[in-house]
Design a protein around this motif. Structure first.
Motif, PDB file in Angstrom:
ATOM      1  N   LYS A 193     -29.392   8.638  36.045  1.00 18.70           N
ATOM      2  CA  LYS A 193     -28.423   8.207  34.667  1.00 18.70           C
ATOM      3  C   LYS A 193     -26.928   8.618  35.129  1.00 18.70           C
ATOM      4  O   LYS A 193     -26.350   8.182  34.372  1.00 18.70           O
TER       5      LYS A 193
ATOM      6  N   GLU B 158     -32.026   6.896  23.737  1.00 14.41           N
ATOM      7  CA  GLU B 158     -30.870   6.729  24.654  1.00 14.41           C
ATOM      8  C   GLU B 158     -30.487   5.248  24.814  1.00 14.41           C
ATOM      9  O   GLU B 158     -29.514   4.666  24.896  1.00 14.41           O
TER      10      GLU B 158
ATOM     11  N   GLU C 285     -29.097   3.766  21.552  1.00 14.15           N
ATOM     12  CA  GLU C 285     -27.811   4.211  21.150  1.00 14.15           C
ATOM     13  C   GLU C 285     -26.532   3.414  21.876  1.00 14.15           C
ATOM     14  O   GLU C 285     -25.631   3.366  21.441  1.00 14.15           O
ATOM     15  N   ARG C 286     -26.981   2.875  22.886  1.00 14.83           N
ATOM     16  CA  ARG C 286     -25.930   2.045  23.951  1.00 14.83           C
ATOM     17  C   ARG C 286     -26.302   0.758  23.776  1.00 14.83           C
ATOM     18  O   ARG C 286     -25.466  -0.233  24.097  1.00 14.83           O
TER      19      ARG C 286
ATOM     20  N   GLN D 164     -21.549  -0.514  20.323  1.00 19.37           N
ATOM     21  CA  GLN D 164     -20.794   0.281  20.062  1.00 19.37           C
ATOM     22  C   GLN D 164     -21.077   0.603  18.644  1.00 19.37           C
ATOM     23  O   GLN D 164     -21.626  -0.133  17.780  1.00 19.37           O
TER      24      GLN D 164
ATOM     25  N   ASN E 168     -22.747  -4.569  26.400  1.00 26.44           N
ATOM     26  CA  ASN E 168     -22.684  -3.102  26.153  1.00 26.44           C
ATOM     27  C   ASN E 168     -23.566  -2.144  26.479  1.00 26.44           C
ATOM     28  O   ASN E 168     -23.544  -1.084  27.246  1.00 26.44           O
ATOM     29  N   TRP E 169     -25.090  -2.777  26.692  1.00 25.13           N
ATOM     30  CA  TRP E 169     -26.207  -1.936  27.016  1.00 25.13           C
ATOM     31  C   TRP E 169     -25.973  -1.668  28.551  1.00 25.13           C
ATOM     32  O   TRP E 169     -26.179  -0.557  29.197  1.00 25.13           O
TER      33      TRP E 169
ATOM     34  N   ASN F  64     -23.350   0.861  30.111  1.00 30.19           N
ATOM     35  CA  ASN F  64     -23.417   1.939  29.446  1.00 30.19           C
ATOM     36  C   ASN F  64     -22.076   2.162  28.399  1.00 30.19           C
ATOM     37  O   ASN F  64     -21.412   3.188  28.442  1.00 30.19           O
ATOM     38  N   ALA F  65     -21.926   1.152  27.741  1.00 28.95           N
ATOM     39  CA  ALA F  65     -20.944   1.074  26.844  1.00 28.95           C
ATOM     40  C   ALA F  65     -19.529   0.881  27.245  1.00 28.95           C
ATOM     41  O   ALA F  65     -18.512   1.294  26.331  1.00 28.95           O
ATOM     42  N   GLN F  66     -19.427   0.918  28.454  1.00 27.22           N
ATOM     43  CA  GLN F  66     -18.125   0.637  29.044  1.00 27.22           C
ATOM     44  C   GLN F  66     -17.459  -0.719  29.027  1.00 27.22           C
ATOM     45  O   GLN F  66     -16.165  -0.713  28.677  1.00 27.22           O
TER      46      GLN F  66
END
Length: 799
Positions: free
Chosen positions: A180, A427, A430-431, A434, A560-561, A564-566
């Motif tokens: 993770k 988890e 949520e990702r 956004q 996005n997934w 990790n939303a970066q």
């Protein structure tokens, strides 16, 4: 505090104890699989290279020597024309570190896989000396997307940015064991890349998925996006430091449609004298897993460069780090200076140890060929070149670094294997996208009608108009308020196929941009535009055409997934040519929504007023990184009348402060005992069906049957839940304008979700367009009033 490796002065006592404890566990697993490990060809090769270095460094006696010949080492020699650019001794030393690290990481990844701790074994071996590419790029400004075999390039880039080698190696080990704490994907995949630098303005190391050559269309998009930004905001950046987009592929990918589409767009830009500073690097090792490419990459590169294209080709010996650096510098300088594409072909490469651990090389290669390929040690050749040709380092130093890096890698895998992994489904959910930005709710009276027509919602003092006019106006509105919004598509400069962008190019000549007819590069370019800081609105001319760019659509959805939303890809996609119509047949009146991947908001509005309000919200969400898709029904664009000549489907343009949440629903009546849930053109069809039910005296009045317009079709909107929750309705009909059957429509999945939540009444029915294709010239295959009336009668009789 990160736990790097034993002996590091940064490690506190607790951290050392944890590493020693996990090291014992990892070593125990290694001991269990020792026989298999020592028989790995990668392990044998590493041992041979280690012995060779020890002998060269004077650490091993004559009887244990491993000569150059035993290693099948070919030491690179300078090309006849020499080098135009020379690496410094420090650059050579760092490149050797990166090559050694890449080799060690690969060997340990296969050991970890044997031990059940690693989950990714695709190998970079044979292409380690391409790492010097990292010195030909600006680590801050340039964007790069690397083929999975080009790990060393990413390592060099990160070292140039000041990261410690221990940290870079640990992060890569985290990817192999899906920790993770992996800064690239956060434990969902093993991908080359780096943590996102928010200040990079489009530069950096972009994640590449496992879909072949899918990195190429966004790479061209970033190149075009750099130029659009430069044109819009008049950057003062000198030519020599302007950013470029760099991407690499393997020789098998020159056959792939992703690459061919991307290269064709770059070539088209060159032909049209449009700025597109992209560099394509192709590494040719002769194999695409088991398929022998047989020199085709070189043939393709020669036939698609220079003559007739104006795109230069640079050829580099991929085993010669100096030549790799030199030719990459030449290519990047050319692309930077001319804002134009270029190609580099990295040749003389040999793939070592197969594509991945699962690769059954013996099924397609002779055993002697496999052995010969494994013995061709490009890292040894690079070390000899660095020591004996360039005096950049001594064998003793290299040997020490080889041993130190080997220990760092081993401890990195050990430490990463003990870190937490993804365990909770929450988890993942949520990702996916956004977070949705909250917007103020509209007063309920603006979203409720008791007469079944839109005009009663409008300010009668304002001019009413059709949906298409409001669509054009709201796009103009958002372009006026946000200078980073660009509108791209096919034929959009002259207004598009449905005149939605009519007149916009006159006001925004640099921001309404035509693309050639290829949805793969259109959507790929949109990804690139978003990544460099623009906010693209993309027009897909007909919904059926989304099939042509489906994979790029999935790529932009998953970003996005995966990151990790970066690295979200905030954008709006307009899909036209949907549902009922008599022109174009099935290919221009498509009514299937087969592509709704996780992470995408899909909306299908029924009227211009709500469209404008919803579009304002979509811009807010896209600015925050969400992907929003509008599906536009052809029949509604210019619809004025609901019944006879009532002008009942015209509406006034909403006040600029009015923003519609995706979760809002529109109600046509709120006192009935029956309810029809639909969206888009289904709303008009349902309203007309209700009128027919009254005229046939099946119901006494409109207020016996409510109609709910639920435009948010990618998930169950909160407004729909709240309407159903009081238990007001005896029966509910779901009327879907898409075709019935699997993979075709959206309301069937909503029915399941509502049923699970206990929100459906006991009696309900589903009706949709028939599962056939749509003929030219008539509307027989679309959802119609009789379908809804039949469903209502069936429901009424069951109660």
């Amino acid at each position: 505090m990160h736990c790097h490796f034993l002996g590091s002065p940064l490690l506190n006592r607790t951290c050392r104890q944890r590493i020693k404890r996990s090291l014992r566990q990892y070593n125990a697993l290694r001991q269990q699989h020792e026989k298999d490990i020592v028989n790995l060809p990668e392990y044998k090769s590493r041992s041979n290279l280690h012995s060779f270095l020890r002998f060269k460094a004077g650490k091993e006696s004559q009887q244990h020597q491993h000569s150059d010949q035993m290693h099948n080492v070919t030491v690179p020699t300078p090309p006849p024309s020499g080098y135009q650019h020379i690496m410094t001794p420090e650059q050579i030393r760092v490149s050797i570190d990166a090559a050694i690290s890449t080799f060690h990481l690969h060997v340990e990844s296969r050991i970890a896989s044997l031990c059940g701790q690693g989950f990714y074994t695709i190998g970079p071996c044979g292409e380690e000396m391409l790492c010097s590419i990292g010195y030909a790029l600006d680590p801050n400004a340039d964007a790069m997307a690397l083929h999975y075999r080009h790990l060393g390039v990413s390592i060099v880039r990160q070292l140039r940015l000041g990261r410690r080698l221990e940290d870079v190696i640990l992060d890569r080990a985290r990817g192999y064991v899906v920790s993770k704490l992996d800064p690239v994907t956060g434990g969902v995949h093993c991908a080359i890349g780096s943590a996102t630098d928010k200040a990079a303005r489009g530069g950096g190391d972009y994640i590449v998925t496992s879909t072949l050559a899918s990195q190429c269309p966004p790479a061209v998009g970033r190149a075009l996006g750099f130029s659009v930004i430069d044109n819009l905001f008049k950057s003062e950046t000198p030519e020599s430091t302007k950013p470029i987009s760099f991407c690499t592929i393997g020789d098998g990918s020159v056959h792939n449609a992703h690459f061919l589409s991307a290269f064709n767009l770059a070539r088209h830009a060159r032909f049209r004298r449009k700025k597109c500073p992209v560099v394509f690097g192709i590494s040719d090792n002769g194999l695409s897993i088991s398929y022998n490419t047989d020199g085709y990459a070189k043939h393709w590169a020669l036939s698609n460069s220079q003559s007739g294209t104006g795109i230069p080709l640079f050829n580099a010996n991929g085993c010669d780090m100096i030549d790799v650096y030199d030719k990459t510098m030449q290519a990047t300088k050319y692309s930077r200076k001319h804002s134009a594409p270029s190609i580099i072909l990295y040749e003389e490469l040999t793939r070592r140890f197969g594509h991945a651990a699962s690769d059954r090389q013996h099924a397609y290669l002779d055993a002697k060929v496999i052995e010969s390929m494994a013995e061709k040690d490009v890292v040894a050749g690079g070390i000899i070149q660095a020591v004996e040709q360039w005096n950049a380092i001594r064998y003793g130093e290299v040997c020490d670094r080889f041993e130190q890096i080997g220990e760092i890698v081993k401890h990195a895998f050990n430490s990463a294997a003990e870190e937490p992994k993804i365990t909770a489904r929450k988890e993942m959910l949520e990702r996916v996208a956004q977070p949705m930005v909250s917007v103020p709710s509209l007063p309920q009276h603006l979203m409720t009608s008791h007469d079944g027509i839109l005009c009663n919602f409008s300010n009668e003092s304002k001019k009413r108009d059709v949906m298409r006019k409001h669509m054009t106006r709201v796009i103009e509105e958002v372009m006026e308020t946000n200078p980073k919004v660009v509108y791209i598509g096919e034929d959009v400069e002259h207004g598009g196929y449905y005149l939605v962008t009519d007149g916009l190019v006159k006001k925004y000549p640099k921001r309404v941009i035509d693309f050639p007819p290829d949805e793969t590069t259109l959507l790929g370019a949109a990804i690139g535009f978003s990544q460099v800081g623009l906010l693209p609105i993309i027009e897909i001319p007909y919904s059926k055409y989304l099939d042509c760019g489906a994979d790029m659509f999935y790529e932009l959805a998953i970003s996005n997934w995966l990151s990790n939303a970066q690295r979200p890809n905030g954008m709006i996609i307009r899909i036209q040519g949907f549902d009922k119509g008599v022109f174009g047949g099935n290919f221009h009146t498509h009514n299937m929504l087969s592509h709704i991947p996780p992470g995408v908001d899909v909306l299908c509005y029924s009227n211009g007023q709500d469209y404008a309000r919803g579009f304002r919200n979509a811009i807010i969400q896209a600015q925050n990184g969400r992907v929003v898709v509008f599906v536009d029904c052809t029949n509604l664009l210019n619809l004025r009348h609901l019944h006879d000549k009532d002008r009942g489907w015209e509406s006034a343009y909403p006040e600029e402060t009015e923003i519609l949440s995706f979760h809002n629903v529109r109600r046509f009546g709120n006192t009935g005992k029956f309810l029809i849930i639909t969206y888009g053109n289904g709303v008009v069809t349902a309203l007309r069906a209700r009128k027919a039910l009254v005229e046939r005296e099946i119901i006494n009045h409109d207020n016996e049957l409510d109609i709910l317009d639920s435009p948010y079709i990618s998930e169950i909107p909160d407004g729909l839940r709240s309407v159903l929750s009081p238990g007001q309705y005896k029966g509910v009909i779901f009327a879907d304008i898409c075709k019935e059957g699997p993979g075709s429509n959206v309301l069937q999945s909503m029915i399941v979700g509502l049923k699970k939540k206990g929100l459906l009444p006991q009696k309900w029915d589903f009706v949709a367009a028939p599962r056939v294709y749509n003929p030219l010239g008539n509307t027989v295959a679309f959802l119609n009033e009789d379908d809804i009336i039949g469903s209502f009668l069936k429901l009424q009789q069951s109660i």
